[in-house]
Each structure stands twice: as structure tokens, then as C-alpha cells.
Write a protein that holds these residues in place. Structure first.
Motif, PDB file in Angstrom:
ATOM      1  N   ALA A  55       0.836  -1.197   0.000  1.00  0.00           N
ATOM      2  CA  ALA A  55       0.000   0.000   0.000  1.00  0.00           C
ATOM      3  C   ALA A  55       0.873   1.251   0.000  1.00  0.00           C
ATOM      4  O   ALA A  55       1.837   1.353   0.759  1.00  0.00           O
ATOM      5  N   MET A  56       0.541   2.171  -0.889  1.00  0.00           N
ATOM      6  CA  MET A  56       1.289   3.428  -0.967  1.00  0.00           C
ATOM      7  C   MET A  56       0.411   4.559  -0.442  1.00  0.00           C
ATOM      8  O   MET A  56       0.058   5.489  -1.158  1.00  0.00           O
ATOM      9  N   ASP A  57       0.057   4.438   0.842  1.00  0.00           N
ATOM     10  CA  ASP A  57      -0.838   5.410   1.450  1.00  0.00           C
ATOM     11  C   ASP A  57      -0.094   6.470   2.246  1.00  0.00           C
ATOM     12  O   ASP A  57      -0.705   7.307   2.911  1.00  0.00           O
ATOM     13  N   THR A  58       1.242   6.434   2.185  1.00  0.00           N
ATOM     14  CA  THR A  58       2.029   7.473   2.847  1.00  0.00           C
ATOM     15  C   THR A  58       3.028   8.052   1.868  1.00  0.00           C
ATOM     16  O   THR A  58       3.418   7.401   0.889  1.00  0.00           O
ATOM     17  N   LEU A  59       3.444   9.257   2.127  1.00  0.00           N
ATOM     18  CA  LEU A  59       4.420   9.922   1.263  1.00  0.00           C
ATOM     19  C   LEU A  59       5.743   9.177   1.258  1.00  0.00           C
ATOM     20  O   LEU A  59       6.414   9.071   0.218  1.00  0.00           O
ATOM     21  N   ALA A  60       6.114   8.622   2.415  1.00  0.00           N
ATOM     22  CA  ALA A  60       7.377   7.887   2.521  1.00  0.00           C
ATOM     23  C   ALA A  60       7.371   6.648   1.630  1.00  0.00           C
ATOM     24  O   ALA A  60       8.373   6.335   0.974  1.00  0.00           O
ATOM     25  N   ALA A  61       6.241   5.949   1.603  1.00  0.00           N
ATOM     26  CA  ALA A  61       6.136   4.755   0.761  1.00  0.00           C
ATOM     27  C   ALA A  61       6.230   5.118  -0.714  1.00  0.00           C
ATOM     28  O   ALA A  61       6.883   4.429  -1.500  1.00  0.00           O
ATOM     29  N   LYS A  62       5.585   6.205  -1.088  1.00  0.00           N
ATOM     30  CA  LYS A  62       5.640   6.646  -2.484  1.00  0.00           C
ATOM     31  C   LYS A  62       7.040   7.111  -2.861  1.00  0.00           C
ATOM     32  O   LYS A  62       7.517   6.858  -3.967  1.00  0.00           O
ATOM     33  N   GLN A  63       7.708   7.787  -1.908  1.00  0.00           N
ATOM     34  CA  GLN A  63       9.062   8.252  -2.184  1.00  0.00           C
ATOM     35  C   GLN A  63      10.005   7.068  -2.367  1.00  0.00           C
ATOM     36  O   GLN A  63      10.875   7.070  -3.252  1.00  0.00           O
ATOM     37  N   GLN A  64       9.838   6.041  -1.528  1.00  0.00           N
ATOM     38  CA  GLN A  64      10.662   4.831  -1.668  1.00  0.00           C
ATOM     39  C   GLN A  64      10.457   4.187  -3.029  1.00  0.00           C
ATOM     40  O   GLN A  64      11.417   3.763  -3.690  1.00  0.00           O
ATOM     41  N   ALA A  65       9.203   4.114  -3.465  1.00  0.00           N
ATOM     42  CA  ALA A  65       8.899   3.515  -4.760  1.00  0.00           C
ATOM     43  C   ALA A  65       9.467   4.346  -5.900  1.00  0.00           C
ATOM     44  O   ALA A  65       9.981   3.801  -6.886  1.00  0.00           O
ATOM     45  N   ALA A  66       9.388   5.666  -5.772  1.00  0.00           N
ATOM     46  CA  ALA A  66       9.952   6.540  -6.811  1.00  0.00           C
ATOM     47  C   ALA A  66      11.471   6.394  -6.863  1.00  0.00           C
ATOM     48  O   ALA A  66      12.066   6.337  -7.944  1.00  0.00           O
ATOM     49  N   ASP A  67      12.100   6.314  -5.708  1.00  0.00           N
ATOM     50  CA  ASP A  67      13.568   6.188  -5.645  1.00  0.00           C
ATOM     51  C   ASP A  67      14.052   4.858  -6.222  1.00  0.00           C
ATOM     52  O   ASP A  67      15.226   4.738  -6.611  1.00  0.00           O
TER      53      ASP A  67
END
Length: 418
Positions: free
Chosen positions: A181-193
Motif C-alpha cells: 500500500a502506498m498510502d504514505t508519502l514515505a512509501a511513495k518516495q521509496q517507490a519513486a527512488d
């Protein structure tokens, strides 16, 4: 086998012996591998960016639009650049653009901006436009004229070989650990990185290739062919149909690659994107590679345009199966299209530029520009997938390959006056 080009290679030393072509041929063939890697990675980006940026399939397929607009807008400038300077300098400039675009993934990821990624992909594709504008005709003149189409298919086989690595790289570096789940900014940032490392590695490989080209003496074509605008080229029937066929082929192929991961995960729900990339997408690309090598062999016994016609008919039929079948049967049909798509680009290209004489470079650039089909048809498939279903979106490639079928059956023919 048709005659593809009338150019010859000249250097200060004699290069008439076939062995004189070996090192240049190997280096130029390596370019096919490099742009194959960039192409196949787009499929992973499309599936990966959807949850990261919370966008639809149609929006995610703008990855292909940005990428193939690079080809469309830069093909003619690339040809003019090489006309003024040289093939070698054009290749070097293309490699630097390629590496620069890959490195732009670093700020794009850190800023978490989808538009920035599209700019980076456009820069990469601009570099590839230089490489393809140079490499495709270059290969046709590095050897006997009679085997030019077969030789081009051999080089394109290494383009296909790159497709084996792309799905594994995506599964290992991009999807692994980033499908929750990408429900936090940190999770999305990790996925983008997650996209940074593979593209930095790619930039390093490309820069190493640029170094090899820089230190190697490359033969240049004699000035028997110039890139000049002459409206009479539009009277070349086989070239005009090649431009149309290539547009629909690239659009169909890119669309299939763009939806494959989503197609697999939707029709086989228990499959993760990592598994779809590492195994199913990999299976498709292995079929593509084997199709290239076997297609090159088959051309020893079957005329290139006839093989193109047969493969196009089978590919269109497999798309129809992918529309109406269910589960694994539909998935296997979609993956099987890779085998039969494999020879289409180089065969259309080779047939399209034959007997153009002084207009060869212009004809080559026009065919490269037709790659814009990859910017047009995939987003349309995305709209279909979002509205009426991902299986039904295959109607677009099914129809596209019928255009290729026409080219192999009739469109390839020269003007009667030729």
C-alpha cells in the motif's frame, strides 16, 4: 533478398574485405542492445508509476508518448547532424543524450514529479533517435548488398537480447519491495527512488559504450547519399507504405508491451507485478529474441516480405485470441505475439529503404519518424483499457498488424517504373 542500399564504405585504407567491417559491425550492433533495454524498461515504468502517482492506465501510457515523441521530433535533425559531421559523431552525441536522460531520473525521483520523468524519457529517446537513424542504415552498408535485410535482422536480434534483461531488472530493482500500500508519502518516495539505481547503471553502460566508439576508428559512408528534402521521394510507393506500416507496427508492439504486466495481473489475479515482470514479461521477451534469430534463419529459405506477411497474420490472430479467451490462455496468446512481432521492424525498414539511392538517408529518417506510432496508439489502448476493458484494448494492435500484413503482401513492391 532485395537490395537495400547503394552506398559504399570508404576510409583511407581499403575496407572492401569483409573482415574490415567486423569491429564496426560489432560496435554498431551493441547500439541495438542499448536501445532495446531502454524500450523494454518503459513497460515496468508504466505499471510502477500508476500507484506511485495515482494515475490511470491511459495517463501512465504517456510514458510511451513522451518516449516516442523523442524519435518523431529528433529523427530528421539527427540525420542532418550526421550529414554535416559524421555517423560516428552522431552516435557519440546520441549516446551522451541517452546517458543524460537516464541521469535525469535522479532529480525526477527526488522531486516526485511525473512530468519530470516524461522529460527524462524524452531526452533518452532523443538520443536513441540519433542511434537508430545512424545504426539501421549503417548496418545495411557494412557488408554485401544482397544480404542487407538479413544482416539488419541479425543486429536487431541483439536488440531483442536486451529485452531479456529489462524485465529481470525491473522485477529485481523496481517492483521488489514496492508493491504494498502506498498510502504514505514515505512509501511513495521509496517507490519513486527505486528507479534511480537501474537508470544510473544504464547511464554508466552507455557512457562506456561512448568511450569505445570514441577510441575506435569507424568507416564512413561515401557521399553518394545526402539528406535533402525532395518531394519526389513521396512517389516511392514502397517507402510510403513502409512509413505507414512501421507507424502501425510500432504502435501495436509498444501498446502490447505497455499493457503486458497489467494484463497478466488482471487475468491471473494471484500474480504480483514482480512475478509478472520477472517471469511472464521475461517469457515474452525470450520469445521475441528467439523469433529474431529464427526469423533471420528462415529468411535464407523464405522471402523476407512473405515471412513478414505470415507473421503479421499470426500476430493479428493471436491478438483476437487475447480479446476473447480467458485466464492463462489469453495471457499465453498475448505473450506469443512477441515471437511473431520480432522480425517486423527491421524487415519493414530494410524493404522500405531499398533502391532509394541518393534519397536513402531521407527515407531512413522518414521511417524512423514513423516510430511516433508508439506515442499515438498506446494511450488510445489505455483509454480502451480504462473504459471497456484491458482485453478489448487489443483490438488496436489486432488491426495494426493487418496493416503490416498488407505491406508484406503488396505494399513492399517498388514502383512499376523501377
Amino acid at each position: 533478398m532485395p537490395i537495400v542500399n547503394t552506398e559504399t564504405i570508404t576510409t583511407s585504407e581499403s575496407v572492401t574485405a569483409n573482415r574490415s567491417y567486423l569491429i564496426p559491425f560489432i560496435l554498431v550492433t551493441s547500439l541495438f542492445f542499448l536501445w532495446g533495454l531502454a524500450n523494454i524498461m518503459n513497460s515496468a515504468l508504466i505499471a510502477h508509476f500508476q500507484p506511485v502517482f495515482e494515475i490511470s492506465r491511459a495517463q501512465a501510457l504517456l510514458v510511451e508518448t513522451a518516449f516516442y515523441l523523442g524519435y518523431f521530433t529528433i529523427a530528421i535533425p539527427a540525420g542532418l547532424f550526421m550529414e554535416k559531421y559524421s555517423y560516428k559523431k552522431g552516435i557519440l552525441f546520441g549516446l551522451l543524450l541517452y546517458a543524460g536522460g537516464a541521469l535525469l531520473f535522479i532529480p525526477a525521483a527526488k522531486l516526485m514529479t511525473f512530468g519530470f520523468f516524461l522529460v527524462a524519457l524524452y531526452v533518452i529517446a532523443s538520443g536513441l533517435a540519433f542511434l537508430e537513424t545512424a545504426a539501421n542504415p549503417y548496418v545495411t552498408i557494412l557488408g554485401k548488398r544482397e544480404t542487407a535485410v538479413q544482416r539488419l535482422n541479425l543486429s536487431q536480434s541483439f536488440n531483442g537480447a536486451a529485452l531479456v534483461f529489462g524485465p529481470w531488472i525491473a522485477g529485481h530493482f523496481i517492483f521488489s519491495g514496492n508493491e504494498g500500500a502506498m498510502d504514505t508519502l514515505a512509501a511513495k518516495q521509496q517507490a519513486a527512488d527505486a528507479v534511480i539505481l537501474p537508470y544510473v547503471m544504464l547511464a554508466g553502460i552507455v557512457l562506456f559504450a561512448a568511450l569505445l566508439f570514441f577510441i575506435t576508428k569507424m568507416p564512413e559512408p561515401s557521399k553518394t547519399s545526402t539528406l535533402r528534402f525532395d518531394k519526389s521521394i513521396f512517389k516511392e510507393r514502397h517507402l510510403m507504405f513502409a512509413v505507414i506500416a512501421q507507424l502501425f507496427y510500432v504502435g501495436g508492439q509498444v501498446g502490447i508491451w505497455g499493457i503486458t504486466i497489467n494484463y497478466v495481473t488482471e487475468l491471473i489475479p494471484e500474480t504480483s507485478k514482480e512475478v509478472a515482470s520477472k517471469y511472464y514479461m521475461l517469457a515474452g521477451t525470450l520469445l521475441f529474441v528467439s523469433g529474431r534469430f529464427l526469423g533471420t534463419f528462415f529468411m535464407t529459405y523464405i522471402k523476407d516480405h512473405k515471412l513478414l506477411t505470415i507473421y503479421a497474420a499470426i500476430t493479428s490472430s493471436l491478438c483476437v485470441v487475447g480479446i476473447f479467451a480467458h485466464g492463462e490462455i489469453a495471457v499465453y496468446a498475448l505473450l506469443a505475439t512477441n515471437f511473431f512481432m520480432s522480425i517486423m521492424f527491421p524487415t519493414i525498414f530494410g524493404l522500405g529503404v531499398r533502391n532509394l539511392g541518393e534519397s536513402t538517408k531521407l527515407g531512413s529518417s522518414l521511417i524512423i519518424m514513423s516510430i511516433v506510432g508508439g506515442a499515438i496508439l498506446p494511450p488510445l489502448m489505455g483509454v480502451f483499457a480504462d473504459t471497456i476493458g484491458i482485453q478489448q484494448s487489443l483490438i488496436i494492435p489486432a488491426l495494426s498488424f493487418l496493416v503490416v500484413l498488407f505491406y508484406g503482401a503488396n505494399g513492399y513492391k517498388l514502383n512499376h517504373a523501377k
